[in-house]
Motif scaffolding. Sequence first.
Motif, PDB file in Angstrom:
ATOM      1  N   UNK A 179      43.798  43.125  49.369  1.00 43.03           N
ATOM      2  CA  UNK A 179      45.422  43.052  48.826  1.00 43.03           C
ATOM      3  C   UNK A 179      45.680  41.867  47.855  1.00 43.03           C
ATOM      4  N   UNK A 180      44.998  41.095  48.246  1.00 41.31           N
ATOM      5  CA  UNK A 180      45.366  39.576  46.699  1.00 41.31           C
ATOM      6  C   UNK A 180      44.284  39.285  46.225  1.00 41.31           C
ATOM      7  N   UNK A 181      43.302  40.480  46.052  1.00 44.60           N
ATOM      8  CA  UNK A 181      41.851  40.271  45.595  1.00 44.60           C
ATOM      9  C   UNK A 181      41.677  40.496  43.784  1.00 44.60           C
ATOM     10  N   UNK A 182      40.696  40.505  43.757  1.00 41.92           N
ATOM     11  CA  UNK A 182      40.191  40.434  42.170  1.00 41.92           C
ATOM     12  C   UNK A 182      41.146  41.740  41.602  1.00 41.92           C
ATOM     13  N   UNK A 183      40.602  42.916  42.459  1.00 35.45           N
ATOM     14  CA  UNK A 183      40.656  44.455  41.583  1.00 35.45           C
ATOM     15  C   UNK A 183      42.561  44.556  41.799  1.00 35.45           C
ATOM     16  N   UNK A 192      45.833  48.746  48.939  1.00 38.25           N
ATOM     17  CA  UNK A 192      44.930  48.193  49.846  1.00 38.25           C
ATOM     18  C   UNK A 192      43.758  49.320  50.043  1.00 38.25           C
ATOM     19  N   UNK A 193      42.635  48.390  49.565  1.00 39.63           N
ATOM     20  CA  UNK A 193      41.376  49.140  49.781  1.00 39.63           C
ATOM     21  C   UNK A 193      41.109  49.621  50.686  1.00 39.63           C
ATOM     22  N   UNK A 198      41.543  56.976  51.016  1.00 39.77           N
ATOM     23  CA  UNK A 198      41.203  57.082  49.929  1.00 39.77           C
ATOM     24  C   UNK A 198      40.378  56.163  48.755  1.00 39.77           C
ATOM     25  N   UNK A 199      41.217  55.297  49.022  1.00 40.19           N
ATOM     26  CA  UNK A 199      40.933  54.091  48.665  1.00 40.19           C
ATOM     27  C   UNK A 199      39.939  53.648  49.079  1.00 40.19           C
ATOM     28  N   UNK A 279      33.059  46.417  55.290  1.00 36.99           N
ATOM     29  CA  UNK A 279      33.586  46.058  54.452  1.00 36.99           C
ATOM     30  C   UNK A 279      35.168  46.845  55.101  1.00 36.99           C
ATOM     31  N   UNK A 280      35.320  48.386  55.709  1.00 39.63           N
ATOM     32  CA  UNK A 280      36.369  48.502  55.963  1.00 39.63           C
ATOM     33  C   UNK A 280      36.586  48.576  57.578  1.00 39.63           C
TER      34      UNK A 280
END
Length: 344
Positions: A179-183, A192-193, A198-199, A279-280
């Motif tokens: 959430x507070x990452x580079x992306x 919220x990747x 879908x993210x 990852x998820x």
Amino acid sequence: MTVHELSVETPAPPRRGDARSREPEPARPRKGRSKAAMFLILPTMILLGIVVLYPVVSAMVMSLFKDPAIDPATGKFVDQGFAGLSNYTHWLFQRCTDTTGASVSCPGGTLGSLFWQSMWVTVFFTVVTVAIEVALGLWFATIMNRAFRGRALLRTSILVAWAIPTAVTAKLWYFVFAYDGIANKLLGTEILWTGDTWPARFAVVIADAWKTTPFVALLILAGLQMVPAEVYEAARMDGANAWQRFRSITLPLIKPAILVAVLFRVLDVLRIYDLPAILTGGGGGDGTATTTLSILVIDQMRQGFNSASALSTITFLFIFAVAYVLVKVMGVNVIDTQEQQRKA
């Protein structure tokens, strides 16, 4: 004056099989060659039988029995006996139910069951990631095939991503998509990747494409290096532009390499587990947004090995069918294609 007789050396008669002899060397009996070939490949066949054939057959046998259940009288696990195809029908035709047994909407929508939801997610990852990887891999391979200063450094930098272990790659992209990452910092968003549906799916697609595009590029590069330079020179003399040379020369000649890359990657993505699992966590959104067939099999193993064996057998048959279609229908056959090119 003394006359010395000069001895003329008479050449030895050509032996059988010699280049000067017209008599061909007798061929080794085919029966003997077949026995030697079988003797050489026998250890490999035994190893494949132990590592591959035995687990597949064992899983199929286990899938025909019910999972053990707790006996209320003794409190111990007891076998439930023969199940037939009920484990298979459970996965293929089950409906999601609540604690009372009433039908409810399944996680992920109206696909009917977790199996079909996971099937859809797996196929989605396969189609999207393979398409992206082949397009980018062809572009990278074309660049790496050119002669310029620093080409070795460029090739090394492109292949670094493929050399990194998948678990490490998944963890790296986990921090990128935090959430507070580079992306979010670069895009100026608050997505919220790894939490939304879908993210989370696109995060897996991006990470997998970054990881395995160099592998596809390497396979296509091997095909590009087999194309003779004289063919391009003749096309230039005939007035063909860059696009015409790419469409009429490059693509047809590297088609076997592209098809092999597609075959390898399709089979890999259909079995994908570690990248979305790390990852998820196989979740995102409703909790099943990135749950692939392999993740579903592992989760089911914690509940019952026999039903998980049925699910793994269905997954195996599905992947086998896809591989058969690619090899037989789409013509992913490098040997036959190369033989046809040599005859032409």
